[in-house]
Design an enzyme around this catalytic site. Structure first.
Site, PDB file in Angstrom:
ATOM      1  N   PHE A 115       0.838  -1.195   0.000  1.00 45.00           N
ATOM      2  CA  PHE A 115       0.000   0.000   0.000  1.00 45.00           C
ATOM      3  C   PHE A 115       0.882   1.258   0.000  1.00 45.00           C
ATOM      4  CE2 PHE A 115      -2.426   3.285   2.405  1.00 45.00           C
ATOM      5  CZ  PHE A 115      -3.349   3.535   1.397  1.00 45.00           C
ATOM      6  N   GLN A 116       0.590   2.161  -0.902  1.00 42.07           N
ATOM      7  CA  GLN A 116       1.326   3.422  -1.066  1.00 42.07           C
ATOM      8  C   GLN A 116       2.804   3.221  -1.322  1.00 42.07           C
ATOM      9  OE1 GLN A 116       0.079   6.226   2.040  1.00 42.07           O
ATOM     10  NE2 GLN A 116      -1.594   6.787   0.666  1.00 42.07           N
TER      11      GLN A 116
END
Ligand SMILES: Cc1ncc(C[n+]2csc(CCOP(=O)(O)OP(=O)(O)O)c2C)c(N)n1
Ligand SMILES: [Mg+2]
Lengths: 586, 183
Positions: A115-116
């Site tokens: 994530f990210q």
């Protein structure tokens, strides 16, 4: 000593303090929470919360360029880092010293599309002077110290440090700045040679038609360089012209100053460049906006180029003498040598050259007619200059016609007072940049000269301005058009105004009021002066919506693909249609 | 090349061999290659391997092509890269040796097997692998020699070729030790 052990995040903050950082522009997120935690505990660094990461970098640029210090940025991983890319590219193109810290997913998750997660070092490699991914916590302090050195020495530029979250949380031993590290490179070459300096000084003194053309390198070199440059101009009594990035390094009031050169430079500056016999380039890079068509650029001249970056020399224009070195250092030996030789011989008379130049000046290429009630944008800038010149005024700009008018009609008497996006031409630069400038100079008058379209690109920063009570003045030359685009469409594309009208504009006064700041509007020349006075006198931030003549074009202009001596002075000038080759140019 | 320079006299492009010493760090090679692709320079050959474990340094041997102005640009641009320590222009410095290694697999049967071995012997190639229907040869030397050998092998049968790219060093007793000690 136990004191020397701390978390990676604490070490980062300590290292920033040790490198003189007082302000950091940033925006939080998951991957930088430990750093924000460490910031929360510290009382040495002030964090400015921007509203978009691009703005964080531009604000740091404004801070850096108006102070000569390194600007510092903090963003989170993924979208935080990618949002910063335009700012980093802008800083690279304009040689602005920036250190940007970005968060990254923990090292064991790198490469898993976490994530990210983004390949931040990969994405930012071509738009940074250097970048690091910190994989080994023991290297953290060294990397931060080196980053500041890299950003600020030689030709300045942005450095990015990607900091995985686990590194921020690990326990490490703090390492001081003055520890001896492996040298990062020994490439800050300089070849200042007595012999060459002597030849160059002789050439300048014996020239019949010399000109000095200086740029941002002089500003970057520090205030001393500007003083030395002015001294050299006065000694040689020769004309001097400045690039967009160099404005202010010779006072606009100096009698030898011909104004800016290049695409929207003055007639006299460009013709003097075209006709000179000796050209001294100090800290400029023969940018295509300056040279026009290269095979017709200053055709009969000997050229000397002083630059801190060896790769700038002979990149696009071959020169007779290339001197690699910091402008201050080179100018100080050159000034000495010129002085010495000057005492031994009588300097060549330049009265013929000056009378030629004065003849070009008579064209009054910046002349315009303010008739009727509509406000000419040129007049708006002129009046703004008149009314603000007795203050310590810093100007930032966006990109477009208003930027060129600001460069043409606002006078700069000192370096570091003019912040504009030259190399990248980034719309949306000016407002965040003014945030950085005002933070650095809380008591000065900071004005963002803006266009209505550019303003919309980073107007979220109004919120930052309000939060930190920054009395920035936003002076919008509102012509309802992407004026510069409209101008090119008029000149090159048969007035087919494809998508260049700024439709659905907000009411800028109400917009200002919604943020709790003052909004002013003026559309009649009779009230222009009062409105500017009012804007300057208001203590807080102001948006001034200056309704200007909508279809005014920016002149003089070297059409794309044309040479200095083919410039046009107004729309009525029957210039040849832009050539096919010219049309392909940006 | 910029459109502005169209009318300039065409200068001849020559091949140049550069030898770089760089920090053996992730990203260094990417920066070097990115410079060539980003600025539109040519890479004809590029090899890289660590040469100094203690100081963690690698050598990049690089063959490029361009006018002398372009080559000067390439060298100055390479020097701007922070982990690049040394940029040497071997072509300009004087005599130097350029060598490359090729592994050539040839699938061949019948009379051509003898021919292949004869050619290999003439080129002083080593035979690293033999089956009843194939050979793998190893050959080192100048790229032009490798070209000639691989061309001949192709005419004898199905081939698979793996080449290392050029590695280069100057002739004579000059070394970089002094320069390296400054790092
Ligand atoms: C981020 C970005 N997108 C597009 C452009 C191309 N561009 C250059 S000037 C301009 C128009 C600017 O309009 P405005 O801000 O109103 O200024 P004006 O020219 O009207 O003074 C555009 C779209 C740019 N420079 N930057
Ligand atoms: Mg506009």
């Amino acid at each position: 000593m136990t004191v020397n052990y701390c978390s990676g995040a604490e070490a980062v903050i300590r290292a920033l303090v040790e490198n003189g950082v007082e302000v950091i522009f940033g925006y939080p997120g998951g991957a930088v929470l430990p750093l924000y935690d460490a910031l929360f505990e510290n009382n040495k660094i002030k964090h400015i919360l921007v509203r978009h990461e691009q703005a964080a970098v531009h604000a740091a640029e404004g801070y850096a360029r108006s102070t000569g210090k390194v600007g510092c940025v903090l963003v989170t991983s993924g979208p935080g880092a990618t949002n910063a890319i335009t700012g980093l590219t802008d800083a690279l193109m304009d040689s602005v010293p920036i250190v940007c810290l970005s968060g990254q997913v923990p090292t064991h998750l790198i490469g898993t599309d976490a994530f990210q997660e983004a390949d931040t070092t990969g994405i930012s490699r071509p738009c940074t002077k250097h970048n690091y991914l910190v994989k080994d916590a023991d290297k953290l302090c060294e990397i931060i110290h080196k980053s500041f050195e890299i950003a600020s020495t030689g030709r300045p530029g942005p450095v990015l440090i990607d900091l995985p979250k686990d590194i921020q949380l690990s326990k490490i031993k703090y390492v001081n700045k003055n520890t001896k590290f492996k040298k990062y490179n020994n490439n800050n070459i300089s070849n200042i040679d007595e012999n060459v300096i002597n030849k160059v000084a002789t050439l300048l003194l014996n020239a019949e038609r010399p000109i000095i053309y200086a740029g941002g390198g002089v500003v970057n070199s520090g205030q001393e360089a500007s003083k030395l440059l002015t001294k050299l101009v006065n000694l040689l009594d020769c004309p001097v012209t400045l690039t967009l990035m160099g404005l202010g390094c010779v006072p606009n009031t100096n009698k030898n100053f011909l104004g800016m050169l290049g695409m929207h430079g003055t007639y006299e500056a460009n013709l003097a460049m075209h006709n000179c016999d000796v050209m001294l380039n100090v800290g400029a890079r023969f940018d295509d906006r300056v040279t026009g068509r290269l095979n017709a650029f200053a055709p009969n001249s000997k050229k000397i180029h002083i630059d801190v970056d060896k790769s700038s020399i002979n990149k696009v224009v071959s020169v007779d003498y290339g001197i690699v070195g910091d402008c201050t250092k080179v100018l100080s030996v050159l000034v000495q040598e010129v002085k010495k030789l000057h005492n031994q011989q009588t300097i060549k008379s330049k009265s013929k050259w000056w009378s030629e130049i004065n003849h070009w000046k008579e064209k009054n290429s910046l002349g315009f007619q303010q008739i009727g009630n509509n406000i000419k944008p040129q007049q708006a800038i002129k009046s703004l200059y008149e009314k603000s010149k007795n203050f310590d005024t810093y100007i930032t700009t966006e990109v477009g016609q208003h930027q060129m008018w600001a460069a043409q009609y606002f006078g700069f008497s000192k370096p570091n007072h003019w912040m504009t996006s030259g190399g990248l031409g980034t719309m949306g630069y000016g407002l965040p940049s003014s945030v950085g400038v005002q933070i650095a100079h809380p008591n000065s008058l900071v004005i963002d000269i803006s266009g209505e379209a550019s303003f919309l690109m980073n107007m979220q920063e109004l919120s930052t301005i309000v939060q930190y009570k920054l009395p920035v003045k936003i002076f919008i030359l509102n012509n309802e058009w992407m004026g510069m685009v409209r101008q090119w469409q008029e000149l090159n594309h048969g007035s087919r105004y494809s998508e260049s009208y700024t439709a659905s504009l907000p009411d800028f006064v109400k917009l200002a009021e919604s943020f709790g700041i003052t909004g002013l509007r003026v559309d009649n020349i009779k009230n222009l002066g009062n409105t500017i006075d009012e804007m300057i006198n208001i203590k807080g931030p102001v948006i001034a919506d200056i309704r200007v003549e909508k279809e005014e074009n920016c002149f003089p202009m070297i059409p794309s693909g044309a040479a200095h001596n083919e410039m046009i002075l107004s729309s009525d000038d029957n210039h040849k249609d832009t050539s096919g080759e010219g049309l392909a140019l940006v | 090349m910029s459109i502005y320079q169209k009318n300039e006299v065409k200068e001849v492009e020559t091949s140049r061999t550069l030898s770089l010493v760089v920090d053996n760090q992730p990203g260094t090679l990417a920066r070097v290659i990115g410079l060539f692709s980003g600025r539109g320079y040519n890479i004809e050959s590029l090899t890289v391997t660590e040469i100094d474990k203690i100081r963690s340094l690698s050598r990049i041997s690089l063959v490029t092509r361009g006018t002398s102005m372009t080559i000067e640009q390439i060298k100055s641009q390479l020097l701007r890269i922070v982990p690049v320590h040394i940029v040497r222009d071997l072509t300009l410095e004087g005599p130097f040796i350029k060598s490359e290694l090729a592994l050539v697999k040839l699938v061949v049967k019948g009379a051509n097997r003898v021919e292949a071995l004869r050619i290999a012997e003439t080129f002083r190639a080593r035979t690293l692998d033999v089956t009843l229907s194939s050979f793998v040869f190893e050959l080192t030397g100048k790229p032009s020699k490798l070209d000639a050998f691989t061309d001949l092998m192709r005419s004898l049968g199905d081939t698979e070729i793996s080449r290392t790219g050029v590695s280069a060093i100057s002739r004579g007793n000059k070394t970089e030790t002094k320069l390296l000690d400054q790092i």
